[in-house]
Design an enzyme around this catalytic site. Structure first.
Site, PDB file in Angstrom:
ATOM      1  N   CYS A  36      63.315  14.399  23.717  1.00 46.62           N
ATOM      2  CA  CYS A  36      63.750  14.048  25.071  1.00 46.62           C
ATOM      3  C   CYS A  36      62.552  13.970  26.014  1.00 46.62           C
ATOM      4  O   CYS A  36      61.717  14.873  26.030  1.00 46.62           O
ATOM      5  CB  CYS A  36      64.764  15.077  25.574  1.00 46.62           C
ATOM      6  N   CYS A  72      62.509  20.039  30.781  1.00 52.60           N
ATOM      7  CA  CYS A  72      63.294  21.252  31.076  1.00 52.60           C
ATOM      8  C   CYS A  72      62.697  22.438  30.300  1.00 52.60           C
ATOM      9  O   CYS A  72      62.668  22.414  29.053  1.00 52.60           O
ATOM     10  CB  CYS A  72      64.752  21.038  30.682  1.00 52.60           C
ATOM     11  N   CYS A 110      64.345  24.083  27.200  1.00 56.89           N
ATOM     12  CA  CYS A 110      65.043  23.264  26.196  1.00 56.89           C
ATOM     13  C   CYS A 110      64.238  22.978  24.932  1.00 56.89           C
ATOM     14  O   CYS A 110      63.139  22.426  24.987  1.00 56.89           O
ATOM     15  CB  CYS A 110      65.492  21.958  26.813  1.00 56.89           C
ATOM     16  N   CYS A 144      82.594  18.360  22.339  1.00 53.17           N
ATOM     17  CA  CYS A 144      81.532  18.013  23.292  1.00 53.17           C
ATOM     18  C   CYS A 144      80.361  17.391  22.548  1.00 53.17           C
ATOM     19  O   CYS A 144      79.800  18.009  21.635  1.00 53.17           O
ATOM     20  CB  CYS A 144      81.044  19.258  24.018  1.00 53.17           C
ATOM     21  N   CYS A 165      84.256  15.460  25.661  1.00 54.00           N
ATOM     22  CA  CYS A 165      83.241  15.675  26.699  1.00 54.00           C
ATOM     23  C   CYS A 165      81.931  15.096  26.183  1.00 54.00           C
ATOM     24  O   CYS A 165      81.654  15.168  24.981  1.00 54.00           O
ATOM     25  CB  CYS A 165      83.099  17.170  26.983  1.00 54.00           C
ATOM     26  N   CYS A 201      82.054  18.729  34.308  1.00 51.68           N
ATOM     27  CA  CYS A 201      81.646  20.000  33.718  1.00 51.68           C
ATOM     28  C   CYS A 201      80.241  20.238  34.222  1.00 51.68           C
ATOM     29  O   CYS A 201      79.320  19.488  33.870  1.00 51.68           O
ATOM     30  CB  CYS A 201      81.675  19.903  32.187  1.00 51.68           C
ATOM     31  N   ARG A 245      83.248  28.790  31.462  1.00 53.24           N
ATOM     32  CA  ARG A 245      82.940  28.830  30.033  1.00 53.24           C
ATOM     33  C   ARG A 245      81.766  29.760  29.731  1.00 53.24           C
ATOM     34  O   ARG A 245      80.676  29.573  30.281  1.00 53.24           O
ATOM     35  CB  ARG A 245      82.651  27.410  29.526  1.00 53.24           C
TER      36      ARG A 245
END
Ligand code: SAM
Ligand code: DTB
Ligand code: SF4
Length: 332
Positions: free
Chosen positions: A59, A63, A66, A103, A135, A195, A267
């Protein structure tokens, strides 16, 4: 929900009001959160969700938490977009294991245009045809992409705010908080539920947590789903050596989210392997009503299915039945 209940929902929370709740004596906070929880949700029911990484690693975003960021050496093997067939096989297994929400996560900065996006739409249609909530979390979306996902039947779009606007720049430099809010607005406009939640344990202060909760709870309507993640420390990321977060902060975060956004699903998301059974029980008492099931989140480990079955059994909780089972029970 009745009209009088929904009239009580508030969208004008101040940071000092949120602090006053978060810092209540823990028994009082949990009591209030559990009382609120019971007004809007079945306190014995937990929704099981299953995650699948449909496109892994590489990616372009940075972040700091991550494992999938191309900026860090984490050993996560890159994988291009999965086939529709493989995705639907995983969704079928998830359903058989009791999940009612599936998801699909992709390590993209923004959702692609063209063939790959069409493939994701096909996945969404397939997951919905299995009777599951669908999702997706694909990074930033244009208004047209949000509409196409809505037309494919997408139930929810996950796009976390992660932390406070003030602390955000310490964690992510490749996009802004406003870009995050813009995608959420596109999703809302397309009529897909939202979400959106965050992570604790990034090195943020409690004030950052209040500010994150304020961002979420001043959206109108509230995000229908609020995932609260505890940082999973991954070797190679800048946050690999982050000090442990007191698990009671997770409990306070969940309880405060429950009080601010009473009708939302809260969640208990990443980080459950760092939580004892007792800590998870406190999270449920505080108003969490969903977990991710299965031994993997997107790329990191999660409790094994039998450990979760045992935990729910010990606590006398049950998984939310799927639509087919619920209809059959209703017809009895
Ligand atoms: N690329 C998309 C995005 O950022 O929206 C989707 C995938 S991303 C993995 C979804 C969320 O997972 C992030 O917003 C973050 O809150 C959470 N997450 C990622 N890595 C994590 C970690 N190591 N520990 C806890 N939560 C994590
Ligand atoms: C969310 O808030 N947590 C989930 C889901 N939304 C997509 C993802 C957790 C990922 C944890 C790190 C990993 O397994 O790669
Ligand atoms: Fe990319 Fe999402 Fe990971 Fe950030 S959290 S690096 S956007 S996959």
């Amino acid at each position: 929900m009745t009209c009088s209940d929904s009239a009580e929902l508030r969208y004008d929370w101040t940071v000092s009001e949120i602090e006053a709740l978060y810092t209540l004596p823990l028994p009082e906070l949990i009591f209030r959160a559990q009382t609120m929880h019971r007004r809007f949700h079945n306190p014995a029911e937990v929704q099981g969700c299953t995650l699948l990484s449909i496109k892994t690693g590489g990616c372009p975003e940075d972040c700091a938490y991550c494992p999938q960021s191309a900026h860090y050496q984490t050993g996560v093997a890159r994988h291009g977009l999965l086939s529709v067939a493989d995705t639907l096989t995983a969704a079928t297994q998830a359903k058989a294991q009791g999940a009612t929400r599936f998801c699909m996560g992709a390590a993209w900065r923004d959702a692609p245009q063209g063939k790959e996006f069409e493939q994701v739409l096909e996945m969404v249609r397939g997951v919905r045809a299995l009777g599951l909530e669908a999702c997706c979390t694909l990074g930033m979306l244009t208004p047209e992409q949000a509409q196409a996902l809505a037309d494919a039947g997408l139930t929810a779009y996950n796009h976390n705010l992660d932390t406070s606007p003030e602390f955000y720049g310490e964690i992510i430099s490749t996009r802004t908080y406003d870009e995050r809010l813009t995608t959420l607005a596109h999703v809302r406009k397309a009529g897909v539920t939202i979400c959106s939640g965050g992570i604790i344990g990034l090195g943020e202060t409690r004030t950052d947590r209040y500010a994150l909760l304020q961002q979420l709870a001043t959206q109108h309507p509230h995000p229908e789903s609020v995932p609260i993640n505890l940082l999973v420390k991954v070797a190679g990321t800048p946050l690999a050596e982050q000090p442990e977060t007191d698990v009671l902060e997770m409990v306070r975060m969940i309880a405060t989210a429950r009080l601010l956004m009473p009708t939302s699903m809260v969640r208990l998301s990443a980080g459950r392997l760092s939580l004892s059974d007792e800590a998870q029980a406190l999270c449920f008492l505080a108003g969490a009503n969903s977990i991710f099931m299965g031994d993997k989140l997107l790329t990191t480990p999660n409790p094994e299915a039998d450990r979760d079955q045992t935990l729910l059994g010990k606590l006398g909780l049950h998984l939310r039945p799927g639509a087919e089972l619920a209809a059959a029970q209703g017809n009895r």
